[in-house]
Design an enzyme around this catalytic site. Structure first.
Site, short mmCIF file in Angstrom:
data_model
loop_
_atom_site.label_atom_id
_atom_site.label_comp_id
_atom_site.label_asym_id
_atom_site.label_seq_id
_atom_site.Cartn_x
_atom_site.Cartn_y
_atom_site.Cartn_z
N CYS A 12 0.79 -1.24 0.00
CA CYS A 12 0.00 0.00 0.00
C CYS A 12 0.82 1.29 0.00
CB CYS A 12 -0.94 0.02 1.22
SG CYS A 12 -1.83 -1.52 1.51
N CYS B 41 1.54 3.61 -3.12
CA CYS B 41 0.47 4.45 -3.66
C CYS B 41 -0.03 5.48 -2.65
CB CYS B 41 -0.71 3.58 -4.09
SG CYS B 41 -0.41 2.69 -5.63
N HIS B 42 -0.16 5.07 -1.38
CA HIS B 42 -0.77 5.96 -0.38
C HIS B 42 0.26 6.73 0.44
CE1 HIS B 42 -4.82 4.42 -1.08
NE2 HIS B 42 -4.31 3.20 -1.10
N MET C 185 -8.85 1.86 -6.27
CA MET C 185 -8.41 0.95 -5.23
C MET C 185 -8.55 -0.50 -5.71
SD MET C 185 -7.46 0.67 -1.98
CE MET C 185 -7.51 -0.56 -0.67
N HIS D 165 7.80 14.10 -11.29
CA HIS D 165 8.48 12.81 -11.38
C HIS D 165 9.74 12.96 -12.23
CE1 HIS D 165 8.55 8.58 -10.53
NE2 HIS D 165 8.67 8.28 -11.81
N HIS E 133 5.16 9.91 -18.57
CA HIS E 133 6.34 9.27 -17.97
C HIS E 133 7.46 9.27 -19.01
CE1 HIS E 133 9.05 6.38 -16.11
NE2 HIS E 133 8.39 6.56 -14.99
#
Length: 575
Positions: free
Chosen positions: A79, A82-83, A120, A359, A401
């Site tokens: 997790c 992502c979080h 999710m 990024h 990206h």
């Protein structure tokens, strides 16, 4: 249908409805992540859960210490990417206790089981988590997130090792390698890099490094190779030694991605800089020993909502050619920092507000303008490194990206820089010539359609007429095992598909094809065929003019090869 089946079906529908409600309750205004983006970001965190300080309080549901430990393991493995380690959100939504406690355990169990429209994953119905684990995680998320330890000067110096002092190193190159055409190849799951002679295609050395090396960077002189693993370990490798080897190493934190060296005239090889995901900070080091000299935190306010963020991770870093500065992307706050290294005691930092979540990025062909993806904002920010200001903010496709991007001259629009995307199949070309083509500068001048989303890298070379785009994270096997190539002189024509994995002839395994990289001359392009750790991998070398295979490098030591960095092209920012 039996009463029992009807009851189960009714429960399933009710829980699915709850999951949708939870997704909406937790949702904010950020872009919904695609399956590809989730796959990219949701890698296990390099932070060791055992190193964290537990925050079990009476305000959350009852949990034993053993249950909390298991919750940490699951969260950091599945997790945190992502979080966020502190659950403040990144690709995934925030899961802080002010959001999770009002929802309660049943709601959270439904969300974890069935997923949500916000992206999710369905951890329960997919079979990835058991009912017991889902119940445990629903309770875990209602406690304050455990805090990983900070990592300051004391901790860095405890890990700092100078294995060969500068005065004991060679005073000239002691091997016969053509260093300009040497490749540093990440062997991701082996915790190693391979140095490969670009002329002979032979492996020169296998060097132990940190886990999952993210990038390799060269000192301005080309003597020193810097690599950094996701576990924040930096290796300084001396390419002048008879057999190149690590001469210094250090951990700069618990999780990291970026390292760079000074390139401004008069400062070549003097400094190095590394940025970390945890703790959120960057450190400036001595360029030939890695001695840590200055650590700076990146915690602060976001550029959009002006709220405090405790975990703004450092993403791409590049060295300015116009000033004695490093350009540092701070992901979550959306800030680009121009860090001047002339006087470390009186550090001068110019802060440029761009967009979250910053990024990767690279230079335009003149090496004046830095173009960098704010991938969750679907934008590319343009920094004028000479005038030290934001030159533009360009709307592009879904989740850009670019890696370092690709520079070439569009037959119609002049000089451009290109990015591909994780979230869609487009390849966007941005005008980069404000003097010669002022009406097209920092605008999308052309959009090409690739074969699919899930692209990680796009690449060309000044001596090439080809533009290569991978789709390594696409979910379709045929797409992630191939690349497409565009003819730069005929961009209106459809791309050609190159079945790189098929040409590698490896047998079983996923065989994802990733990251085109040119040799110094620009007449060869190398691809990694990234297979499972227990399967055969390879590097495929193409003749850039004929698009035919010149060589396939197969060796049992090539374990999960991913990124490749040609020494000359990396030193001189050729892409």
């Amino acid at each position: 249908m039996t009463t029992t089946k009807m009851r189960r079906t009714g429960i399933g529908i009710a829980l699915s409805t709850l999951a949708i409600a939870v997704g909406m309750a937790i949702a904010d205004t950020r872009t919904t992540p695609t399956d590809t983006e989730m796959a990219y970001q949701a890698a296990p965190s390099a932070v060791d859960p055992a190193s964290t300080k537990d925050m079990i309080t009476g305000e959350g549901p009852a949990m034993t210490k053993e249950e909390f430990e298991q919750g940490k393991e699951i969260f950091f493995q599945r997790c945190a990417g992502c979080h966020g380690v502190l659950r403040k959100g990144a690709t995934g939504k925030p899961l802080t206790t002010d959001r999770t406690r009002p929802l309660g355990t049943p709601y959270l169990k439904a969300m974890i089981t069935y997923g949500s429209p916000a992206g999710m994953p369905n951890w329960g119905t997919s079979g990835d988590l058991t009912e017991q684990q889902i119940d445990l995680m629903a309770r875990y998320l209602q406690h304050e997130p455990p805090l990983p330890p900070e990592f300051g000067m004391k901790e860095m110096k405890e890990t700092w090792k100078v294995l060969v002092p500068p005065e004991q190193r060679p005073t000239k190159q002691m091997n016969s390698l053509n260093l300009d055409n040497l490749f540093s190849v990440t062997l991701r799951d082996a915790g190693q890099i391979a140095l490969i002679d670009g002329d002979s295609k032979e492996i020169v050395a296998i060097i132990p490094t940190g886990y999952a090396v993210h990038i390799s960077r060269l000192s301005a002189s080309g003597r020193y190779l810097f690599v950094i693993g996701r576990d924040a370990r930096i290796n300084l490798i001396d390419l002048w030694m008879e057999t190149p080897a690590t001469v210094a190493e250090m951990k700069v934190g618990l999780e990291a991605r970026s390292v760079e060296t000074s390139k401004f005239k008069g400062s070549e090889d003097k400094y190095a800089i590394a940025g970390t995901y945890w703790p959120p900070q960057y450190v400036i080091m001595n360029g030939d020993t890695l001695e840590p000299l200055k650590i700076v935190s990146t915690r602060g306010m976001t550029v959009d909502t002006q709220e405090y963020h405790p975990e703004p991770r450092v993403a791409a870093i590049v060295a300015s050619h116009k000033h004695p500065e490093f350009i540092v992307n701070v992901k979550e706050t959306g800030k680009i920092l121009l860090v001047n290294y002339e006087d470390l005691e009186n550090l001068k930092v110019t802060e440029i507000g761009a967009a979250p979540f910053l990024h990767d990025g690279g230079w335009d062909a003149t090496q004046r303008y830095f173009l960098t993806a704010a991938n969750q904002s679907n934008k590319v920010a343009v920094v004028d490194s000479q005038d030290q200001r934001l030159a533009g903010l360009v709307d592009v496709g879904a989740i850009p990206h670019p890696g370092r991007g690709a520079n070439f001259v569009d037959p119609e629009h002049g000089p451009v820089w290109a990015t591909s995307h994780l979230g869609d199949s487009s390849v966007v070309l941005i005008g980069t010539d404000p003097e010669g083509h002022p009406d097209k500068a920092w605008k999308v001048v052309r959009k090409l359609e690739g074969q699919g989303g899930g692209s990680l890298f796009i690449k060309t070379h000044p001596n090439s007429k080809h533009l290569y785009v991978d789709t390594a994270l696409n979910s379709v096997e045929k797409l992630f095992q191939s690349v497409v190539v565009f003819d730069i002189d005929n961009l209106g024509e459809k791309y050609k598909v190159l079945p790189i994995a098929e040409w590698a002839d490896l047998g079983e395994g996923p065989k994802r094809v990733v990251q085109p990289e040119y040799n110094k001359a620009g007449d060869e392009v190398w691809f990694s065929v990234w297979n499972a750790k227990d399967k055969k991998s390879a590097l495929v070398v193409l003749d850039d003019k004929t698009l035919k295979v010149k060589h396939v490098i197969k060796d049992d030591r090539l374990v999960t090869p991913t990124g490749k960095f040609n020494v000359y092209n990396t030193i001189h920012d050729v892409y």
